[in-house]
Design an enzyme around this catalytic site. Structure first.
Site, PDB file in Angstrom:
ATOM      1  N   ASP A 105     -10.966   4.014  -1.349  1.00  0.00           N
ATOM      2  CA  ASP A 105     -12.023   3.022  -1.560  1.00  0.00           C
ATOM      3  C   ASP A 105     -11.537   1.620  -1.182  1.00  0.00           C
ATOM      4  OD1 ASP A 105     -13.517   5.080  -2.603  1.00  0.00           O
ATOM      5  OD2 ASP A 105     -13.046   4.579  -4.689  1.00  0.00           O
TER       6      ASP A 105
HETATM    7  N1  URA Z   1     -10.549   8.459  -6.089  1.00  0.00           N
HETATM    8  C1  URA Z   1     -11.288   7.333  -6.173  1.00  0.00           C
HETATM    9  O1  URA Z   1     -12.119   7.197  -7.055  1.00  0.00           O
HETATM   10  N2  URA Z   1     -11.096   6.389  -5.243  1.00  0.00           N
HETATM   11  C2  URA Z   1     -10.176   6.465  -4.257  1.00  0.00           C
HETATM   12  O2  URA Z   1     -10.030   5.547  -3.458  1.00  0.00           O
HETATM   13  C3  URA Z   1      -9.408   7.646  -4.187  1.00  0.00           C
HETATM   14  C4  URA Z   1      -9.618   8.627  -5.115  1.00  0.00           C
END
Ligand code: URA
Length: 242
Positions: A105
């Site tokens: 993310d």
């Molecule tokens: N899980 C999440 O919620 N975000 C990420 O970036 C990776 C795994």
């Protein structure tokens, strides 16, 4: 450039897993400097040896592999109109072919593998392979032994099935808890959704491991380095299914 074992050389060059290439060697399909070589641990001079598989030269480093310490605020994509991307800082003559393996993310930090090896990426991301990813997280609220149990059983994050068993390790529990969470899948926002499922909120998230590949903590945020031969070989060996 140094020396390397024949089986490792072939595996790194993408000819198969270590056990697959050993079988190729045993069958006499591999030659070194013109002579069939049936010894998997034969040492090669990387600069001078000519290795052939079925009489075709095998070129080493057919692919590039980098580990990036992703910083928060950059997007896991090749191009973006709003944010800097994880590819912006990468310098390579093959940059057009490189891509990130999986995604983190915008606000997640940590380990991201960048390569032009589509086959390895496919195998690492294939749900059948259950390649583990470990995250360090800061979580609002007290993470409990019950959460460990729930994550080990699998929680409902709104998908068809509950999540696969995940390992939660509590480093400290309080108003803000610190944990390591190891998951076998890579569903969209999976870690955040798993904590939501137990009424908690992820405040900070950093991936520290993907399969055998561990984030090199000497890398500053935003910095990257090439993987070592050992790191490449280990990744190839663990992602064995289609
Ligand atoms: N899980 C999440 O919620 N975000 C990420 O970036 C990776 C795994």
């Amino acid at each position: 450039m140094g020396t390397i074992r024949l089986d490792k050389f072939l595996a790194n060059a993408g000819c198969g897993t270590r056990s697959e290439v050993k079988a190729l060697i045993r069958k006499g399909r591999v030659s070194v400097d013109g002579a069939v070589c049936k010894t998997a641990d034969q040492k090669l001079d990387l600069a001078h040896s000519l290795v052939c598989l079925d009489e075709k030269p095998v070129s080493y480093a057919a692919h590039e592999y980098y580990m990036l310490h992703k910083a928060a605020g950059c997007v896991t994509a090749a191009r973006d109109s709003r944010y800097p991307t994880v590819m912006d800082g990468i310098r390579s003559s093959r940059k057009e072919k490189l891509f990130p393996v999986g995604r983190l993310d915008l606000d997640t930090e940590g380990l991201l593998l960048i390569t032009d090896d589509g086959e390895l990426a496919h195998r690492l991301l294939s749900p059948a392979n259950h390649v583990e990813k470990t995250y360090f997280a800061k979580v609002k609220g007290a993470v409990s032994a019950q959460d460990i149990q729930l994550f080990a059983q699998g929680v409902d994050i709104g998908e068809k099935r509950p999540t696969l068993p995940a390992k939660l390790e509590i480093l400290c529990s309080g108003e803000v808890s610190e944990v390591f969470l190891t998951i076998q899948e890579g569903k969209f926002h999976q870690v955040k959704r798993m904590f939501q499922a137990v009424q908690k909120e992820v405040l900070y998230l950093k991936r520290v491991r993907m399969g055998s590949l561990v984030l090199d903590e000497t890398l500053e945020k935003g910095a990257y380095r090439a993987l070592t031969e050992e790191e490449i070989a280990a990744l190839r060996e663990e992602a064995v299914h289609e």
